[in-house]
Design an enzyme around this catalytic site. Structure first.
Site, PDB file in Angstrom:
ATOM      1  N   LYS A  22      48.526  31.838  48.616  1.00  0.00           N
ATOM      2  CA  LYS A  22      48.835  32.215  47.230  1.00  0.00           C
ATOM      3  C   LYS A  22      49.131  33.705  47.107  1.00  0.00           C
ATOM      4  CE  LYS A  22      46.479  32.762  42.762  1.00  0.00           C
ATOM      5  NZ  LYS A  22      46.160  34.206  42.789  1.00  0.00           N
ATOM      6  N   ASN A  23      48.264  34.548  47.643  1.00  0.00           N
ATOM      7  CA  ASN A  23      48.429  35.988  47.457  1.00  0.00           C
ATOM      8  C   ASN A  23      49.660  36.526  48.173  1.00  0.00           C
ATOM      9  OD1 ASN A  23      46.163  36.053  45.854  1.00  0.00           O
ATOM     10  ND2 ASN A  23      44.779  36.684  47.490  1.00  0.00           N
ATOM     11  N   ARG A  97      48.950  37.429  36.551  1.00  0.00           N
ATOM     12  CA  ARG A  97      48.639  38.730  37.128  1.00  0.00           C
ATOM     13  C   ARG A  97      49.732  39.194  38.092  1.00  0.00           C
ATOM     14  NH1 ARG A  97      45.673  43.343  36.415  1.00  0.00           N
ATOM     15  NH2 ARG A  97      45.659  44.456  38.379  1.00  0.00           N
ATOM     16  N   ASP A 121      42.722  36.233  36.301  1.00  0.00           N
ATOM     17  CA  ASP A 121      41.289  35.974  36.249  1.00  0.00           C
ATOM     18  C   ASP A 121      40.560  37.002  35.397  1.00  0.00           C
ATOM     19  OD1 ASP A 121      41.255  33.731  37.867  1.00  0.00           O
ATOM     20  OD2 ASP A 121      41.143  34.908  39.699  1.00  0.00           O
ATOM     21  N   ASP A 320      37.623  37.643  47.714  1.00  0.00           N
ATOM     22  CA  ASP A 320      37.905  36.300  47.209  1.00  0.00           C
ATOM     23  C   ASP A 320      36.991  35.233  47.804  1.00  0.00           C
ATOM     24  OD1 ASP A 320      39.857  37.128  45.500  1.00  0.00           O
ATOM     25  OD2 ASP A 320      41.540  36.616  46.781  1.00  0.00           O
ATOM     26  N   MET A 342      33.980  45.185  44.272  1.00  0.00           N
ATOM     27  CA  MET A 342      35.270  45.472  43.642  1.00  0.00           C
ATOM     28  C   MET A 342      35.380  45.019  42.188  1.00  0.00           C
ATOM     29  SD  MET A 342      37.827  44.718  46.847  1.00  0.00           S
ATOM     30  CE  MET A 342      39.293  45.145  45.929  1.00  0.00           C
TER      31      MET A 342
END
Length: 436
Positions: A22-23, A97, A121, A320, A342
């Site tokens: 996904k990223n 995002r 998110d 994640d 983070m």
């Protein structure tokens, strides 16, 4: 709002293949805007966030053709820049995002890029300063409409420069790299992110004609070129999904093989799960998780002190997966401190695990101590709501291991990051039902 009904307490067995990352997809798809030539991309995951970005690109005028499962061609030879100032774009951009990463390519190729304040998110403050400070360093003028939360950058010419990023932001680094590849002169980016997905982007851009060196390090050097061409690109398997399946196998005492994981791109992930006592076997390019019949025991440090698992920029442990680690620790033998550095809201799902019977002390927004049950006390089914993608999959794993039938609402959050998750889990024996 969608809902999962999960009957927990069943062992699973079989093979599962991770989706495309996904990223990585969110970066790679934005890069098609850098060239008028055709770009073909394979292993694109069919998930909500990625599909939203594909729709946004199509609204921008990108010609998109589906070639097969997970394979698309993109050609950005007739971009509609007027869309960027439309009300529809303000609505489309807010819902994702990853939409922020269209700004760098648009600025580099067309001299302007706009974006509404992106969504995503609700995991705490996620600054955009790194992106825009980088664009300004390259020579762009920045403007911001506070009433509409609308950002813009414009430049007649971008010029190479030296910059030190204030944080090793993955999306910030990607955005700046995509702007710098068409700038005049040489750009150096220090404190650059170096995740495998960022490496994939840089390698793809080089195949398109860019000149990027220092890939896989935190110092990138980019010699600007006049134009880029087309290419073919295949995305990596999703390391977050791979970590999710490792945790699922351990938590449900299941024997699962995770296929084609690309071991070389997993970094410390297998080692972190090993510290929790989970057996992670390498079989070719697959991961084999045996049935943990006797549970799994968390290691202590060599001086006997409690283990801490914390996130860090690559090659550190990805943030994640901290929600997954926290969840599977609830049934481990021993204790662990989870330190989420983070994001200040990412641990706020632990109240749902506590409701299920987990022993967790939330120390502050960033730290939680987990005391494992060692499977002597099974988690209990409950009704819960998914607050974000990673908490959602963590709660799903907890529900699959729990006694009784759990209900998870707002599963659209899980669908944002996981492809056909209920179908794929049912294929290995999970009792999961999707209800509208």
């Amino acid at each position: 709002m969608g809902t999962f009904k999960i009957e927990g307490g069943h062992q699973l067995k079989g093979e599962i293949t991770p989706q495309g990352a996904k990223n990585e997809a969110l970066q790679i798809l934005c890069a098609v805007l850098l060239t008028p030539e055709r770009v073909t991309i394979h292993n694109i995951p069919n998930i909500v966030d990625v599909n939203k970005l594909i729709d946004l690109l199509e609204n921008l005028g990108v010609k998109i053709q589906k070639l097969g499962k997970g394979s698309y061609s993109f050609q950005a030879d007739d971009i509609n820049l007027e869309y960027l100032e439309s009300e529809q774009f303000k609505k489309d951009g807010r819902g994702l995002r990853g939409s922020i990463m269209i700004v760098g390519p648009l600025l580099a190729r067309f001299g302007k890029g706009y974006i509404p304040k992106p969504g995503g998110d609700k995991i705490g403050r996620r600054r955009l300063d790194t992106h825009f400070q980088g664009f300004i360093k390259l020579g762009a003028n920045f403007r911001y409409n506070r009433e509409e939360y609308f950002y813009g950058v414009e430049a007649e010419t971008l010029s190479g420069t030296d910059m030190l990023l204030d944080e090793a932001s993955v999306t910030g680094t990607a955005n700046i790299v995509m702007a710098a590849v068409l700038a005049k002169g040489t750009t150096t980016i220090y404190n650059a992110a170096c995740e495998p997905y960022l490496q994939q982007l840089c390698k793809m851009l080089n195949r398109m004609g860019a000149k990027i060196s220092g890939i896989a390090s935190n110092l990138l050097t980019i010699e600007g070129v006049d134009s880029l061409g087309g290419t073919d690109h295949t995305m990596l398997p999703d390391m977050i999904e791979i970590g999710s399946w490792i945790g699922l196998a351990a938590m449900t005492k299941s024997e699962i093989t995770i296929k084609n994981v690309n071991w070389d791109s997993l970094g410390v992930i297998p080692g972190v799960f090993a510290k929790l006592g989970i057996t992670v076997e390498k079989k070719g390019d697959d991961i084999f998780i045996p049935e943990h019949e006797n549970g799994y025991e968390i290691q202590n440090y060599i001086d006997g002190s409690i283990l801490t698992i914390a996130d860090a920029p690559w090659p550190g442990f990805t943030p994640d997966l901290l929600s997954i680690v926290l969840t599977i620790a609830t049934q481990a033998r021993g204790e662990v401190l989870i330190h989420q550095k983070m994001f200040e809201s990412r641990l706020f799902f632990v109240d749902k695990l506590i409701d299920m019977g987990a022993k967790i002390i939330l120390c502050d927004p960033h730290r939680a101590t987990v005391i494992g049950h060692d499977f002597k006390s099974q988690l209990k089914a409950t009704t819960m709501t998914s607050p974000d993608i990673r908490a959602g999959i963590s709660l799903l794993i907890a529900a699959l291991s729990a006694k009784g039938t759990s209900t998870i609402h707002n599963i659209e959050q899980i669908d944002r990051g996981y492809e056909y998750i209920d179908d794929r889990l049912r294929a290995i024996g999970a009792k999961i039902l999707r209800v509208d």
